[in-house]
Enzyme design. Structure first.
Site, PDB file in Angstrom:
ATOM      1  N   ASP A  29       1.877   3.954   3.243  1.00 29.15           N
ATOM      2  CA  ASP A  29       1.061   4.541   2.427  1.00 29.15           C
ATOM      3  C   ASP A  29       1.530   5.862   1.691  1.00 29.15           C
ATOM      4  O   ASP A  29       1.427   5.798   0.408  1.00 29.15           O
ATOM      5  CB  ASP A  29       0.018   5.095   3.585  1.00 29.15           C
ATOM      6  CG  ASP A  29      -1.406   5.620   3.161  1.00 29.15           C
ATOM      7  OD1 ASP A  29      -1.721   5.434   2.076  1.00 29.15           O
ATOM      8  OD2 ASP A  29      -2.201   6.039   4.071  1.00 29.15           O
ATOM      9  N   ASP A  30       2.144   6.686   2.389  1.00 28.07           N
ATOM     10  CA  ASP A  30       2.677   8.096   1.692  1.00 28.07           C
ATOM     11  C   ASP A  30       4.056   8.494   2.374  1.00 28.07           C
ATOM     12  O   ASP A  30       4.327   9.264   3.073  1.00 28.07           O
ATOM     13  CB  ASP A  30       1.746   9.186   1.910  1.00 28.07           C
ATOM     14  CG  ASP A  30       0.458   8.891   1.160  1.00 28.07           C
ATOM     15  OD1 ASP A  30       0.525   9.028  -0.261  1.00 28.07           O
ATOM     16  OD2 ASP A  30      -0.433   8.729   1.801  1.00 28.07           O
ATOM     17  N   ASN A  86       2.574   9.138  -5.808  1.00 26.72           N
ATOM     18  CA  ASN A  86       2.796  10.418  -5.636  1.00 26.72           C
ATOM     19  C   ASN A  86       2.930  10.955  -4.153  1.00 26.72           C
ATOM     20  O   ASN A  86       3.342  12.155  -3.989  1.00 26.72           O
ATOM     21  CB  ASN A  86       1.727  11.352  -6.330  1.00 26.72           C
ATOM     22  CG  ASN A  86       2.028  11.442  -7.691  1.00 26.72           C
ATOM     23  OD1 ASN A  86       2.952  12.384  -8.538  1.00 26.72           O
ATOM     24  ND2 ASN A  86       1.514  10.580  -8.632  1.00 26.72           N
ATOM     25  N   HIS A  89       1.074  -1.238  -0.121  1.00 26.28           N
ATOM     26  CA  HIS A  89       0.139  -0.170  -0.048  1.00 26.28           C
ATOM     27  C   HIS A  89       0.889   1.219  -0.051  1.00 26.28           C
ATOM     28  O   HIS A  89       1.302   1.866   0.981  1.00 26.28           O
ATOM     29  CB  HIS A  89      -0.910   0.099   1.310  1.00 26.28           C
ATOM     30  CG  HIS A  89      -1.819   1.091   1.251  1.00 26.28           C
ATOM     31  ND1 HIS A  89      -3.283   0.780   1.509  1.00 26.28           N
ATOM     32  CD2 HIS A  89      -1.710   2.358   1.029  1.00 26.28           C
ATOM     33  CE1 HIS A  89      -3.838   2.159   1.337  1.00 26.28           C
ATOM     34  NE2 HIS A  89      -3.098   2.912   0.992  1.00 26.28           N
ATOM     35  N   GLU A  96     -11.870   4.673   6.817  1.00 23.88           N
ATOM     36  CA  GLU A  96     -10.765   5.248   7.076  1.00 23.88           C
ATOM     37  C   GLU A  96     -11.043   6.376   8.016  1.00 23.88           C
ATOM     38  O   GLU A  96     -10.271   6.845   8.950  1.00 23.88           O
ATOM     39  CB  GLU A  96     -10.085   6.030   5.723  1.00 23.88           C
ATOM     40  CG  GLU A  96      -8.571   6.349   5.934  1.00 23.88           C
ATOM     41  CD  GLU A  96      -8.096   7.209   4.735  1.00 23.88           C
ATOM     42  OE1 GLU A  96      -8.746   6.806   3.497  1.00 23.88           O
ATOM     43  OE2 GLU A  96      -6.932   7.638   4.719  1.00 23.88           O
ATOM     44  N   ASP A 145     -10.218   7.537  -8.051  1.00 22.42           N
ATOM     45  CA  ASP A 145     -10.435   8.305  -7.137  1.00 22.42           C
ATOM     46  C   ASP A 145     -11.641   8.436  -6.675  1.00 22.42           C
ATOM     47  O   ASP A 145     -12.688   8.295  -7.542  1.00 22.42           O
ATOM     48  CB  ASP A 145      -9.881   9.498  -7.579  1.00 22.42           C
ATOM     49  CG  ASP A 145      -9.797  10.711  -6.261  1.00 22.42           C
ATOM     50  OD1 ASP A 145      -8.715  11.202  -5.900  1.00 22.42           O
ATOM     51  OD2 ASP A 145     -10.875  11.337  -5.943  1.00 22.42           O
ATOM     52  N   THR A 158      -2.950   7.021  -9.404  1.00 21.74           N
ATOM     53  CA  THR A 158      -4.308   7.409  -9.977  1.00 21.74           C
ATOM     54  C   THR A 158      -4.051   7.903 -11.599  1.00 21.74           C
ATOM     55  O   THR A 158      -3.250   9.264 -11.448  1.00 21.74           O
ATOM     56  CB  THR A 158      -4.944   8.556  -9.141  1.00 21.74           C
ATOM     57  OG1 THR A 158      -4.799   8.294  -7.881  1.00 21.74           O
ATOM     58  CG2 THR A 158      -6.497   8.767  -9.751  1.00 21.74           C
ATOM     59  N   PRO A 159      -4.226   7.688 -12.640  1.00 20.22           N
ATOM     60  CA  PRO A 159      -4.040   8.000 -13.889  1.00 20.22           C
ATOM     61  C   PRO A 159      -4.654   9.337 -14.152  1.00 20.22           C
ATOM     62  O   PRO A 159      -5.827   9.772 -13.645  1.00 20.22           O
ATOM     63  CB  PRO A 159      -4.580   6.932 -14.707  1.00 20.22           C
ATOM     64  CG  PRO A 159      -5.129   5.652 -14.091  1.00 20.22           C
ATOM     65  CD  PRO A 159      -5.302   6.203 -12.907  1.00 20.22           C
TER      66      PRO A 159
HETATM   67  P1  IMP Z   1      -1.368   9.089  -6.828  1.00 15.54           P
HETATM   68  O1  IMP Z   1      -2.505   8.070  -6.807  1.00 15.54           O
HETATM   69  O2  IMP Z   1       0.137   8.552  -7.071  1.00 15.54           O
HETATM   70  O3  IMP Z   1      -1.373  10.346  -7.361  1.00 15.54           O
HETATM   71  O4  IMP Z   1      -0.804   9.312  -5.306  1.00 15.54           O
HETATM   72  C1  IMP Z   1      -1.650  10.426  -4.554  1.00 15.54           C
HETATM   73  C2  IMP Z   1      -3.071  10.056  -4.300  1.00 15.54           C
HETATM   74  O5  IMP Z   1      -3.315   8.756  -3.406  1.00 15.54           O
HETATM   75  C3  IMP Z   1      -3.871  11.307  -3.534  1.00 15.54           C
HETATM   76  O6  IMP Z   1      -4.260  12.036  -4.414  1.00 15.54           O
HETATM   77  C4  IMP Z   1      -4.936  10.527  -2.846  1.00 15.54           C
HETATM   78  O7  IMP Z   1      -6.033  10.397  -3.834  1.00 15.54           O
HETATM   79  C5  IMP Z   1      -4.539   9.194  -2.802  1.00 15.54           C
HETATM   80  N1  IMP Z   1      -4.047   9.027  -1.257  1.00 15.54           N
HETATM   81  C6  IMP Z   1      -2.939   8.996  -0.820  1.00 15.54           C
HETATM   82  N2  IMP Z   1      -3.001   8.587   0.743  1.00 15.54           N
HETATM   83  C7  IMP Z   1      -4.349   8.280   0.855  1.00 15.54           C
HETATM   84  C8  IMP Z   1      -4.904   8.019   1.943  1.00 15.54           C
HETATM   85  O8  IMP Z   1      -4.188   7.917   3.092  1.00 15.54           O
HETATM   86  N3  IMP Z   1      -6.443   7.732   1.931  1.00 15.54           N
HETATM   87  C9  IMP Z   1      -7.018   7.862   0.611  1.00 15.54           C
HETATM   88  N4  IMP Z   1      -6.218   8.150  -0.480  1.00 15.54           N
HETATM   89  C10 IMP Z   1      -4.952   8.419  -0.409  1.00 15.54           C
HETATM   90 ZN    ZN Z   2      -3.669   5.023   0.868  1.00 12.12          ZN
END
Ligand code: IMP
Ligand code: ZN
Length: 373
Positions: A307-308, A43, A39, A231, A170, A131-132
């Protein structure tokens, strides 16, 4: 600008001293342990140094671009001084990052940085999700976005890590966009796409009116599905609806009502647990009360994830160390947690068997060494 915030502090205690010698010993073990990451949002996982390089490159270019650079530097600032985010402040940060990762060249650079970063932390298998997006200013389309990520995976210099892609929908996407993303995931499934994710601001969107039909179609087409579920509080109806599409894994699963938790536990749906992300975004009060505690006690399939990590600064090895320190987990228990995560991957049985051999070989070396010494 202040320097970037450091990884969370892993507290010592008598158990850690006895099992690992010290916190340093614990961190060294967790770094060496082979790990899977299931997970991680692309980005959200960009190492701050890579983001800074991208921003500086943009700032030196012509046309727009100072604006995108300023935006990204403001994210770096936010990352640097904040030790926690309210979940509502968290999502707007991404729009600044998106201003920089909007053409094939920057996406390749970012993917290579992210993959190498995880490899250097001892991750041997990763399912990155993203997310594309379209970006009219560069001609980027959702399809060329996916192509860029897949091609970056195949040209990555990191050789000790196997990388797959999960395509994210999304929560704000319209049903049509969600269907388009599923079409693309199906089209590119033989080139490294293993599944679909539903993510985004949990306060936004509506599962039934939005992506549900597309996700049902993805499942019917044989794609694996993971959903960010529960969440935040008071989403019981939505959670029940999400379970009705038979997800293969769940992200977070923090606030489950008794009936939802019973079903998740009874069906053995693995949960992607992102402890530091939850604590920093304040959806969970502390590591001690994190819902992974109950899952571990009840032997429910749980996968530690970041996650991030670009924003919250906690590598996966730290998530293992924090679990050990908080829940008194021995080396063997940490290994078992990592090893059991192989069952939850979206790749096929051949990959599972390959990973199982890799993990077994590591355990044979590690634990016989411990016995012999
Ligand atoms: P991307 O999908 O590579 O652009 O990564 C960033 C995106 O992941 C964000 O714009 C969110 O939509 C999603 N995201 C990141 N962290 C979370 C989370 O903790 N919960 C839900 N969505 C998340
Ligand atoms: Zn997440």
């Amino acid at each position: 600008m202040s320097s970037h915030s450091k990884a969370p502090v892993v507290p010592s205690n008598p158990f850690i001293e006895q099992e690992f010698g010290s916190v340093e010993g614990l961190l060294e073990f967790c770094h060496r342990l082979p790990k899977l990451e299931l997970h991680a949002h692309v980005n959200g996982s960009i190492p701050p140094e890579a983001l800074r390089q991208l921003a500086e490159k943009r700032a030196s270019e012509t046309v727009d671009k100072g604006e995108a650079a300023k935006g990204a530097l403001s994210v770096l600032d936010a990352i640097a001084w904040k030790s926690e985010f309210d979940i509502k402040d968290f999502f707007p940060l991404f729009k600044h990052i998106y201003g920089l990762t909007n053409d094939p060249e920057s996406l390749t650079f970012v993917m290579h940085s992210v993959i190498t970063d995880f490899e250097n932390d001892g991750v041997r298998y990763i399912e990155l999700r993203s997310t594309p997006r379209d970006d009219p200013s560069t001609g980027l389309t959702k399809e060329s976005y996916i192509q860029s990520l897949l091609s970056a995976i195949s040209t990555s210099p990191a050789k000790n890590i196997s990388v797959k892609l999960i395509v994210s929908i999304d929560r704000r996407h319209t049903p049509e966009v969600a269907q388009h993303i599923v079409d693309l995931a199906i089209k590119y499934r033989d080139q490294g796409v293993v599944g679909i994710d539903l993510c985004g601001d949990p306060y936004a969107g509506d599962f039934d009116a939005g992506p549900k039909d597309a996700i049902v179609r993805a499942k019917a087409a044989g794609l694996k599905v993971t959903l960010h579920l529960a969440e935040i509080q008071n989403r019981d109806e939505e959670n029940r609806s999400m379970l009705s599409v038979f997800p293969d894994r769940l992200g977070h699963a923090t606030y489950m009502s008794d009936d939802v938790r019973d079903k998740v536990y009874k069906d053995g749906i693995p949960i992607e647990m992102c402890m530091t992300s939850n604590v920093l975004s304040r959806t969970v009060e502390s590591y001690e009360v994190h819902h992974i505690k109950q899952a571990l006690e009840e032997n429910h399939p749980s996968v530690l994830c970041t996650d991030d990590k670009g924003i919250i600064s906690s590598p996966l090895s730290y998530e293992y160390a924090l679990a050990a320190s908080t829940f008194s987990m021995t080396k063997r228990l940490l290994y078992d947690l990592s090893r059991r995560s192989i069952n939850a991957i979206f790749a096929d049985d051949i990959e599972k068997a390959r990973l199982a051999d890799l993990w077994q070989a590591w355990a044979d070396r590690e634990f016989s060494r411990a016995t012999n010494s």
